[in-house]
Design an enzyme around this catalytic site. Structure first.
Site, mmCIF file in Angstrom:
data_model
loop_
_atom_site.group_PDB
_atom_site.id
_atom_site.type_symbol
_atom_site.label_atom_id
_atom_site.label_comp_id
_atom_site.label_asym_id
_atom_site.label_seq_id
_atom_site.Cartn_x
_atom_site.Cartn_y
_atom_site.Cartn_z
ATOM 1 N N SER A 187 0.872 -1.185 0.000
ATOM 2 C CA SER A 187 0.000 0.000 0.000
ATOM 3 C C SER A 187 0.905 1.231 0.000
ATOM 4 O O SER A 187 2.120 1.121 0.224
ATOM 5 C CB SER A 187 -0.876 0.042 1.271
ATOM 6 O OG SER A 187 -0.077 0.354 2.400
ATOM 7 N N HIS A 190 2.644 1.462 3.299
ATOM 8 C CA HIS A 190 3.811 0.571 3.423
ATOM 9 C C HIS A 190 4.982 1.098 2.581
ATOM 10 O O HIS A 190 6.145 0.960 2.950
ATOM 11 C CB HIS A 190 3.442 -0.854 2.999
ATOM 12 C CG HIS A 190 2.508 -1.527 3.968
ATOM 13 N ND1 HIS A 190 1.164 -1.669 3.727
ATOM 14 C CD2 HIS A 190 2.732 -2.060 5.188
ATOM 15 C CE1 HIS A 190 0.598 -2.279 4.759
ATOM 16 N NE2 HIS A 190 1.518 -2.528 5.659
ATOM 17 N N LYS A 193 7.238 3.425 4.361
ATOM 18 C CA LYS A 193 8.182 2.771 5.287
ATOM 19 C C LYS A 193 9.382 2.215 4.518
ATOM 20 O O LYS A 193 10.486 2.135 5.054
ATOM 21 C CB LYS A 193 7.474 1.664 6.050
ATOM 22 C CG LYS A 193 6.331 2.147 6.920
ATOM 23 C CD LYS A 193 6.826 2.974 8.092
ATOM 24 C CE LYS A 193 5.693 3.372 9.016
ATOM 25 N NZ LYS A 193 6.113 4.051 10.214
HETATM 26 N N1 LIG Z 1 -0.496 0.281 15.337
HETATM 27 C C1 LIG Z 1 0.101 -0.745 14.768
HETATM 28 O O1 LIG Z 1 -0.409 -1.884 14.777
HETATM 29 C C2 LIG Z 1 1.443 -0.529 14.106
HETATM 30 C C3 LIG Z 1 2.047 -1.639 13.477
HETATM 31 C C4 LIG Z 1 3.276 -1.470 12.852
HETATM 32 C C5 LIG Z 1 3.884 -0.226 12.842
HETATM 33 N N2 LIG Z 1 3.297 0.832 13.456
HETATM 34 C C6 LIG Z 1 3.984 2.127 13.376
HETATM 35 O O2 LIG Z 1 4.052 2.749 14.642
HETATM 36 C C7 LIG Z 1 3.908 4.162 14.502
HETATM 37 C C8 LIG Z 1 2.799 4.640 15.424
HETATM 38 O O3 LIG Z 1 1.584 3.963 15.100
HETATM 39 P P1 LIG Z 1 0.268 4.220 15.935
HETATM 40 O O4 LIG Z 1 -0.580 3.029 15.775
HETATM 41 O O5 LIG Z 1 0.612 4.712 17.278
HETATM 42 O O6 LIG Z 1 -0.368 5.398 15.075
HETATM 43 P P2 LIG Z 1 -1.237 6.663 15.560
HETATM 44 O O7 LIG Z 1 -1.833 7.267 14.350
HETATM 45 O O8 LIG Z 1 -2.136 6.273 16.684
HETATM 46 O O9 LIG Z 1 -0.107 7.639 16.159
HETATM 47 C C9 LIG Z 1 0.729 8.426 15.367
HETATM 48 C C10 LIG Z 1 0.892 9.759 16.073
HETATM 49 O O10 LIG Z 1 1.770 10.582 15.297
HETATM 50 C C11 LIG Z 1 1.217 11.880 15.166
HETATM 51 N N3 LIG Z 1 1.703 12.447 13.915
HETATM 52 C C12 LIG Z 1 1.479 12.036 12.638
HETATM 53 N N4 LIG Z 1 2.111 12.838 11.753
HETATM 54 C C13 LIG Z 1 2.757 13.784 12.492
HETATM 55 C C14 LIG Z 1 3.561 14.893 12.158
HETATM 56 N N5 LIG Z 1 3.809 15.214 10.879
HETATM 57 N N6 LIG Z 1 4.073 15.650 13.151
HETATM 58 C C15 LIG Z 1 3.815 15.361 14.457
HETATM 59 N N7 LIG Z 1 3.042 14.321 14.834
HETATM 60 C C16 LIG Z 1 2.521 13.540 13.859
HETATM 61 C C17 LIG Z 1 -0.300 11.669 15.202
HETATM 62 O O11 LIG Z 1 -1.007 12.805 15.608
HETATM 63 C C18 LIG Z 1 -0.423 10.521 16.201
HETATM 64 O O12 LIG Z 1 -0.584 10.989 17.522
HETATM 65 C C19 LIG Z 1 3.596 4.442 13.035
HETATM 66 O O13 LIG Z 1 4.727 4.932 12.380
HETATM 67 C C20 LIG Z 1 3.193 3.092 12.502
HETATM 68 O O14 LIG Z 1 3.540 2.963 11.150
HETATM 69 C C21 LIG Z 1 2.085 0.711 14.084
#
Ligand SMILES: NC(=O)c1ccc[n+]([C@@H]2O[C@H](COP(=O)([O-])OP(=O)(O)OC[C@H]3O[C@@H](n4cnc5c(N)ncnc54)[C@H](O)[C@@H]3O)[C@@H](O)[C@H]2O)c1
Length: 400
Positions: A187, A190, A193
């Protein structure tokens, strides 16, 4: 240790910030609160009643006596602000969660694709560039995804980031080397990343930055030891068709009496990790940084793999919920095997929480407790991957 947690208001960032603060790290959260605004855009709310950052911080101070600083800043857009923050805080490490993280959201429209690329790629590049610009030796820990490897069948255990290759160049000469494992993003999300990964390799080589990239599985569960201390610290639980991840969606669907919606054949195998293990892994990564000049350290941050239909059947057997097979909105392999090497974290002392131990507690303590907050109209996944699917033609999946 002084730690900046970028994206510290999010599903992973908030419990990680509390975990690090609890163990004595001086934590500064940086967030632009875009995720809360996306809730409004989608008309969806966390199943759990998350509090404002002001209330969260005050509650943590009251309970623990510890202070978490918070800075509202857009990491992707406000480079100068980020640079000044590094000069002011002088962190030992940065944990970078600040990206748009939902694959379905990234595929909704041209606008969402462009936002996801712009936000995620710029955020990561700004962080790398600002570390170099600051002249400081700051360890960067980034949350990546298992999805960079793709979700085909590799026919082997996926190694932690690097693949040993042997290339016969003449009849009696072989080149042996190690390369980044070939990527196969499924996607736009992805793909960001994958682009992050290339930027890390470049900055580790050129500027000798110390970088750890955590290829994380799907996080399940909601709360950790710290977020469980008080309802005001409760973590986010997304269940909607864009942000809800598969297992948490099943738990919530079971709790509200909605059939467990399995996409396609449900033969997709994915990697998982409990949220408590996620915060422990981040702390372990912070405590074990690479040396200056070392290549990027890549850990597979996952603890078990499961087929989606097996998960649905497991949740159904515990709760009595029914299972419904629905057309797959994604363009993805319908059946895949997934074997993953995660020796790095196990070797550093991680003792995983398994699905068998945690599932029932999660259903009772979170999904069922807040079931009356659920908006059933937000449950179906409506974002499709291709224009053909938009027109009602199922996606071809041979090339995945
Ligand atoms: N949730 C999962 O299952 C999962 C799995 C694999 C990887 N991840 C990775 O972990 C990280 C966090 O995921 P999550 O589930 O907590 O997501 P989330 O959306 O709940 O949290 C991301 C946070 O980053 C903030 N944010 C986004 N863009 C920003 C910017 N430009 N400046 C400042 N703040 C910003 C958002 O406001 C949010 O609070 C991500 O990078 C995600 O790819 C998550």
């Amino acid at each position: 240790m002084k730690v900046l947690v970028l994206g510290g208001d999010g599903f992973c960032g908030w419990p990680a910030s509390l975990h690090l603060s609890d163990r004595g790290d001086a934590v500064t959260i940086v967030d632009n609160f875009s995720r809360r605004r996306i809730d409004e855009e989608l008309g969806a709310q966390s199943l759990t009643p998350i509090r404002s950052m002001v209330e969260r911080r005050a509650a943590w101070k009251e309970l623990s006596g510890k202070q978490i600083d918070v800075v509202e800043l857009d990491v992707a857009q406000d480079y100068q602000g980020l640079k000044e923050l590094l000069d002011e805080v002088r962190p030992d490490a940065i944990v970078h969660y600040a990206e748009q993280r939902a694959a379905p959201y990234s595929m909704k429209s041209a606008k969402h694709k462009r936002y996801t690329i712009d936000n995620n790629v710029n955020a990561t590049h700004n962080v790398l560039c600002a570390i170099v610009d600051s002249g400081q030796d700051i360890h960067l820990v980034h949350l990546g995804t298992m999805g960079v490897y793709g979700y085909g069948t590799a026919g082997m255990a996926i190694p932690e980031g690097y693949l040993e290759v042997r290339i016969p160049v003449t009849t009696d000469a072989v080149v042996e080397t190690e390369i980044l494992y070939p990527t196969n993003p499924g996607s736009i999300y992805h793909m960001t990343k994958v682009l992050d990964q290339s930027m890390f390799a470049y900055y580790a080589k050129n500027d000798e930055l110390r970088i750890t990239d955590l290829h994380q599985g799907i996080v399940w569960g909601t709360n950790t030891i710290q977020t469980n201390l008080d309802e005001r610290l409760i973590n986010r639980f997304d269940y909607d068709g864009d942000y809800g991840t598969v297992l948490n969606r099943f738990l919530m669907q079971a709790a509200v009496g909605y059939p467990l919606t399995v996409h396609g054949t449900g033969g997709q195998t994915r990697a998982f990790i409990h949220i408590q293990d996620m915060v422990r892994c981040v702390a372990i990564a912070l405590d074990n940084p690479p040396q200056v000049g070392e290549r990027v350290k890549i850990f597979n941050q996952m603890t078990e793999t499961h087929r989606v239909r097996d998960l649905a059947n497991l949740v159904a057997s515990i709760t009595g919920a029914s299972v419904e097979m629905v057309p797959d909105p994604r363009k993805e392999a319908q059946e895949n095997e997934l074997l993953v090497n995660n020796d790095n974290f196990l070797g550093l002392g991680l003792e995983p929480i398994t699905l068998n131990e945690g599932l029932l507690r999660e259903i009772n303590e979170t999904a069922a407790k807040y079931a009356d907050r659920a908006d059933h109209s937000r449950i179906p996944a409506r974002s499709v991957w291709t224009a053909a699917q938009q027109a009602g033609v199922p996606a071809s999946v041979e090339d995945h």
